[in-house]
Design an enzyme around this catalytic site. Structure first.
Site, PDB file in Angstrom:
ATOM      1  N   CYS A 112       0.829  -1.217   0.000  1.00 53.61           N
ATOM      2  CA  CYS A 112       0.000   0.000   0.000  1.00 53.61           C
ATOM      3  C   CYS A 112       0.855   1.256   0.000  1.00 53.61           C
ATOM      4  O   CYS A 112       0.357   2.347  -0.272  1.00 53.61           O
ATOM      5  CB  CYS A 112      -0.939  -0.003   1.188  1.00 53.61           C
ATOM      6  SG  CYS A 112      -2.215  -1.256   1.023  1.00 53.61           S
ATOM      7  N   HIS A 253      -2.923   7.289   2.786  1.00 52.10           N
ATOM      8  CA  HIS A 253      -3.422   6.052   2.177  1.00 52.10           C
ATOM      9  C   HIS A 253      -4.841   5.813   2.707  1.00 52.10           C
ATOM     10  O   HIS A 253      -5.119   5.983   3.896  1.00 52.10           O
ATOM     11  CB  HIS A 253      -2.490   4.899   2.578  1.00 52.10           C
ATOM     12  CG  HIS A 253      -2.998   3.560   2.183  1.00 52.10           C
ATOM     13  ND1 HIS A 253      -3.431   3.275   0.903  1.00 52.10           N
ATOM     14  CD2 HIS A 253      -3.149   2.409   2.902  1.00 52.10           C
ATOM     15  CE1 HIS A 253      -3.815   2.015   0.860  1.00 52.10           C
ATOM     16  NE2 HIS A 253      -3.665   1.476   2.046  1.00 52.10           N
ATOM     17  N   ASN A 283     -10.130   0.579  -0.347  1.00 51.46           N
ATOM     18  CA  ASN A 283      -8.671   0.569  -0.357  1.00 51.46           C
ATOM     19  C   ASN A 283      -8.188   0.021  -1.709  1.00 51.46           C
ATOM     20  O   ASN A 283      -8.251  -1.186  -1.942  1.00 51.46           O
ATOM     21  CB  ASN A 283      -8.187  -0.299   0.805  1.00 51.46           C
ATOM     22  CG  ASN A 283      -6.680  -0.370   0.900  1.00 51.46           C
ATOM     23  OD1 ASN A 283      -5.961   0.068   0.010  1.00 51.46           O
ATOM     24  ND2 ASN A 283      -6.197  -0.948   1.986  1.00 51.46           N
TER      25      ASN A 283
END
Ligand code: UT7
Length: 331
Positions: A112, A253, A283
């Protein structure tokens, strides 16, 4: 010489997977997902298309917005954990499709935090004077590696791609000022896909045991994410003699609104200085930051001269932040 962001583009698939859709697939509820993650829906790329399909569209949108031909691009870096295939790099498909005939390129797996890693690397190609136009893409088709019978993971992830162009500026006071990149393999077991690599190549058994899907110890990742993102975001400000008051926008993020809120609280940042779009996309791994950055710019949330911090945490564990002063005029 500093690297400045001069263009952006993003792509999200049309198909939406809402919390109510997921209620029909696993034992979950819209209330639980909304309260525990902040996510309302995610986008899903259709079968038969890979990550490069989205990366190419993000890249084309960037080129159109910046009004430059693809053959001016010197380098394409694609951050992804879901390459179209193990070999070749997804960057090769992007190069081929957009016809960038004068460039180098490669993929990067930073989980990520992949976009923060790729963005930091790209800034160095510019600062050394080696390259003039570096395209950084964060793209992931998470739906390809998610088990839609596992409520621990299927409610969180979605598909998308975002692209950013970095170019040099002679202005010392704008562009990328600093970055911090961290890696701690003691967290390697907590977020992983067991099979499909060289350790466990695909076999009937790996498929039957669902080893090609994402496994996540959510609680452990959550705890480390808050600590890691708050640490590198705070530290990058401190080390550059800036305070949260000096910040224009934090683009974190987009994994869980509770992580974002906890990081914002630790940094003492008001919500209007924090970009959030995870309710729409979930996500999207390496794509969350470039998509959120592009949307924040479109919505007028970043202005020329603003300090921007991007910060992410993910599989590895790998995490990091980058600090830059925005150099683009209003859209
Ligand atoms: O982007 C890369 C990095 N990844 C992240 O940053 C993700 C970090 N982790 C998280 O965002 C959160 O840990 C999750 C959203 C994954 C899970 O939220 P949580 O608040 O940590 O839930 P939990 O795993 O502690 O589970 C709490 C309860 C459990 O039930 P019991 O044991 O208390 O009865 C779970 O079984 O919630 C249950 N649960 C669910 N219930 C309804 C877990 N998932 C679900 C679900 N729907 N989807």
């Amino acid at each position: 010489m500093r690297a400045i962001v001069t263009g952006m583009g993003y792509f999200t698939p049309k198909t939406r997977l809402s919390n109510h859709d997921l209620e029909r697939m696993v034992d979950t509820s819209d209330e639980w997902i909304t309260a525990r993650t902040g996510i309302k829906e995610r986008r899903i790329l259709e079968k038969g298309k890979g990550t490069s399909y989205m990366a190419v569209r993000a890249a084309r949108s960037l080129l159109a917005g910046r009004n430059i031909p693809a053959d001016e691009i010197d380098m394409i870096i694609v951050a992804t954990v879901t390459p179209d295939m193990p070999v070749p790099a997804t960057a090769a498909f992007v190069q081929r499709e957009i016809k960038a005939s004068n460039c180098g390129g490669f993929d990067l797996n930073g989980g990520c935090a992949g976009f923060v890693c790729a963005f930091s690397i790209a800034s160095q190609f510019i600062e050394t004077g080696k390259y003039k136009k570096v395209m950084v893409i964060g793209a992931d088709k998470m739906s390809g590696i998610i088990d839609y019978e596992d409520r621990n993971t299927c409610v969180i992830f979605g598909d998308g791609a975002g692209a950013v162009l970095l170019e040099p500026s002679e202005e010392e006071d704008e562009g990328v000022r600093d970055f911090i990149l961290r890696l701690d393999g003691s967290g390697a077991d907590m977020l992983r896909v067991d099979a499909g690599g060289s350790l466990h190549p695909a076999t009937r058994e790996t498929v039957e045991k669902k080893m090609h899907y994402v496994f996540q110890d959510g609680k452990a990742v959550f705890k480390h994410a808050v600590k890691g993102m708050a640490d590198v975001s705070g530290r990058i400000l401190d080390e550059n003699d800036l305070s949260p008051d000096d910040m224009g926008l934090l683009v974190p993020h987009q994994a869980n609104i509770r992580i974002i809120d906890a990081v914002s609280k630790k940094l003492d940042l008001p919500s209007e200085k924090v970009a959030v779009n995870l309710e729409k996309y979930g996500n999207t791994t390496a794509a969350t930051i470039p998509i959120a950055l592009a949307e924040a710019y479109e919505e007028g949330k970043i202005e020329k001269g603003d300090w921007v911090v991007i910060s992410a945490f993910g599989a590895g564990f790998t995490w990091g932040s980058a600090l830059f002063k925005w150099a683009m005029d209003k859209p």
